[in-house]
Scaffold this active site. Structure first.
Site, PDB file in Angstrom:
ATOM      1  CG  ASP A 213       0.599  -8.174  -2.979  1.00  0.00           C
ATOM      2  OD1 ASP A 213       0.950  -7.504  -4.340  1.00  0.00           O
ATOM      3  OD2 ASP A 213       1.497  -8.635  -2.299  1.00  0.00           O
ATOM      4  CD  GLU A 255       1.919  -8.849  -8.008  1.00  0.00           C
ATOM      5  OE1 GLU A 255       2.857  -7.975  -8.298  1.00  0.00           O
ATOM      6  OE2 GLU A 255       1.890  -8.928  -6.749  1.00  0.00           O
TER       7      GLU A 255
HETATM    8  C1  NOJ Z   1       3.368  -6.510  -4.921  1.00  0.00           C
HETATM    9  C2  NOJ Z   1       2.944  -4.793  -4.572  1.00  0.00           C
HETATM   10  O1  NOJ Z   1       2.699  -4.746  -6.075  1.00  0.00           O
HETATM   11  C3  NOJ Z   1       3.247  -4.092  -4.195  1.00  0.00           C
HETATM   12  O2  NOJ Z   1       2.978  -2.912  -4.555  1.00  0.00           O
HETATM   13  C4  NOJ Z   1       4.227  -4.353  -2.992  1.00  0.00           C
HETATM   14  O3  NOJ Z   1       5.241  -3.715  -2.644  1.00  0.00           O
HETATM   15  C5  NOJ Z   1       4.551  -5.925  -2.913  1.00  0.00           C
HETATM   16  N1  NOJ Z   1       3.724  -6.632  -3.696  1.00  0.00           N
HETATM   17  C6  NOJ Z   1       4.796  -6.953  -1.708  1.00  0.00           C
HETATM   18  O4  NOJ Z   1       3.443  -6.336  -0.588  1.00  0.00           O
END
Ligand code: NOJ
Ligand code: CA
Length: 573
Positions: A213, A255
């Protein structure tokens, strides 16, 4: 029961590059199925639906965070990385999920939010109360909030600074997301060891990989942008080599919502690898743009700008996920057009994006849903479906933030759409009851009973894709067309990619975004001038290109062809 790694991994077909051919399905534990009637989806519920997912053709699940968390950011605000949120189940339940998925040759990829924790995490609580203690340096503290002001704010709707003041420690802490999500301090090696231990803990249970993430934001400096700083890549290289040494065959998915060349950096190089996969953010909004503008060019341009990625790596492609449809990777002009088409009600917008699900975005148009899915399943990389999109589930823009598209999965026309037998008022979010998408008609049971439903159509296409591994591993060549509403490309399977029993294959994929029927002349490069052209969903014979490689096709509105090219002349092949 002994759940040590050999048990948990039993059932998996051996393929170190499985992720390059896999169909992924993103599902949040909370949203799928509730087995103990508390109104919240749970791991046993997900286990009970594995047969459905296997039937659909899913090879791997991506599970957003299910750790202990106050759930102020859908679980991305982790309070304890080594536990399961009690409402979702237990570690034993999770191990059972891994075993049961593996028994079906289905992989489990879980989210690992490395960048930040919840402010409820004991590391943060100790950091703020005991600055000279062991956790004092786990977060990014500063006496002033005047520094790093140039670092952009991501959650622009809710935050006006990346700094927040802590009244206990009497210092500011840095946060790239919500203020209740302090960023970890990656300049502290202790944070690295914690993350290795956490990864080891879950990998030991047999998980097949992590979605990393918010990966660009690990390091920030006074001079840099706080995104993709060199030390972030250094951390990833070390993390990858730890994975390869201790858990070979497990994958890392980045991501990184960045432009293609910057995102590709997260794949590293052949000599110094980082992640195995990275999500392709720029391509997604261009699909939505093409559907409304009827212009293929922006999509074609992004496809033509092929970024060379190291062997063995792959893109992850998606139409929607649990976040807003992000519009960061488009020009201002394109963004305004997309807002106008898809977010005409201000409630539909959040941050730099649109908080709606796929079917409502496409106005429930069957043609558009089919066209979008066909693209998803044929673009280079592995497709990631979002739970519920296979039945064209609706959303609820009256809910806050991204909860609009995180409502309970709709299984049947029964109470709570078959998601839970709790009192309807007790559900973590209400089921969708809008006029066009009411769960009484939009649900799995009803669509299973109807052979022409979207669900059957999507399933058939997934299975068709799986019969043609070229969709996963074949390079792409854009084919020029004389019609601005058409995009066409060839996917071509190199012999080295074939597994025993497979033979090389060449497919021509053609998409029309026009709202009327059209005719197009495609100019096939010399190496793809086949003398036998066959449509692969039904096996129908199509005209062959002429001597100059020109192929004339007619297409109904918003439609596509997947054509197999065979008998390519040996002299030019
Ligand atoms: C990316 C995640 O996909 C999202 O849902 C989240 O709010 C942010 N990272 C922060 O953790
Ligand atoms: Ca439950």
């Amino acid at each position: 029961m002994d759940f040590a790694p050999p048990y948990a991994r039993r059932g998996l077909e051996h393929d170190p590059q499985w992720y390059r051919r896999a169909v992924f399905y993103e599902v949040m534990v909370r949203s799928f199925a509730d087995t103990n009637s508390d109104g919240i989806g749970d791991i046993p519920g997900l286990i009970s639906k594995l047969d459905y997912l296997e039937w659909l053709g899913v090879d791997a699940l991506w599970l957003p965070p299910f750790y202990s968390s106050p759930l102020l950011d859908g679980g991305y605000d982790v309070a304890n990385f080594m536990t399961v949120l009690p409402e979702f189940g237990t570690i034993d339940d999770f191990q059972e999920l891994v075993s049961q998925a593996h028994a079906r040759n289905m992989r489990i990829v879980m989210d690992l939010p490395l960048n930040h924790t919840s402010d409820q995490h004991h590391w943060f609580q100790e950091s703020r109360t005991n600055p000279s203690g062991p956790y004092g340096d786990y977060y990014v503290w500063s006496d002033t909030d005047e520094i790093r002001q140039h670092i952009r704010i991501i959650f622009s709707d809710t935050e006006d600074s990346n700094w927040a003041f802590d009244s206990e420690r009497r210092q500011f802490y840095f946060h790239r997301f919500f203020s209740h999500q302090p960023d970890l301090n990656y300049h502290n090696p202790a944070v690295h060891s914690e993350m290795h231990d956490i990864a080891r803990f879950w990998l030991g249970m047999g998980v097949d990989g992590f979605r990393l993430d918010a990966i660009p934001y690990l390091y920030e400096s006074d001079e840099g942008t706080g995104e993709s700083e060199p030390e972030t890549h250094e951390f990833l290289r070390t993390f990858r080599s730890f994975l390869d040494t201790e858990f070979p065959g497990r994958v890392l998915i980045a991501e990184a919502n960045q432009w293609p060349s910057e995102t590709a950096e997260y794949l590293g190089t052949e000599e110094t690898p980082e992640c195995h996969m990275a999500f392709d953010f720029p391509i997604m909004p261009r699909i939505f743009y093409a559907l409304r503008s009827q212009q293929a060019e922006p999509l074609q341009m992004v496809l033509a700008e092929t970024v060379d990625i190291p062997p063995g790596t792959a893109w992850g492609v998606f139409l929607r996920n649990h976040d807003e449809l992000t519009l960061e990777m488009v020009s201002e002009e394109e963004r305004q057009a997309l807002y106008g088409w898809y977010a005409y009600d201000p409630r539909m917008r959040v941050n730099v994006g649109i908080r709606r699900r796929l079917a409502p975005l496409l106005d429930n148009s069957r043609q558009e849903l089919q066209l979008a899915h066909a693209l998803l399943l044929s673009l280079p990389g592995s497709p990631f479906l979002y739970y519920g999109d296979e039945i064209g589930m609706g959303d609820n823009i009256w809910l806050e933030d991204r909860d609009s598209s995180r409502t309970p999965m709709q299984w049947s026309p029964d109470r709570n759409a078959g998601f839970s037998d709790a009192d309807p008022g007790k559900l973590y979010l209400p089921v969708v009851q809008s006029l066009a998408f009411h769960y009484s008609s939009s649900n799995v049971e009803t669509q299973l009973a109807q052979g022409t439903s979207l669900l059957h159509w999507v399933r058939n296409l997934i299975h068709l894709r799986k019969e043609h591994p070229v969709f996963g591993v074949g390079p792409l060549t854009v084919v020029s067309s004389d019609n601005p509403s058409v995009v066409a490309f060839v996917r071509d399977m190199p012999i080295e990619e074939c597994k025993p029993g497979e033979s090389p294959e060449t497919l021509l994929c053609v998409y029309s975004f026009a709202h009327q029927p059209l005719s197009v002349t495609l100019s096939l490069p010399e190496s793809f001038r086949a003398n036998r052209v066959t449509e692969i969903t039904g096996g129908g014979r199509f005209p062959s290109p002429n001597e100059q490689g020109q192929l004339v096709l007619t297409l109904p509105p918003q439609s596509f062809y997947w054509l197999s090219l065979a008998g390519i002349k040996a002299s030019v092949a």
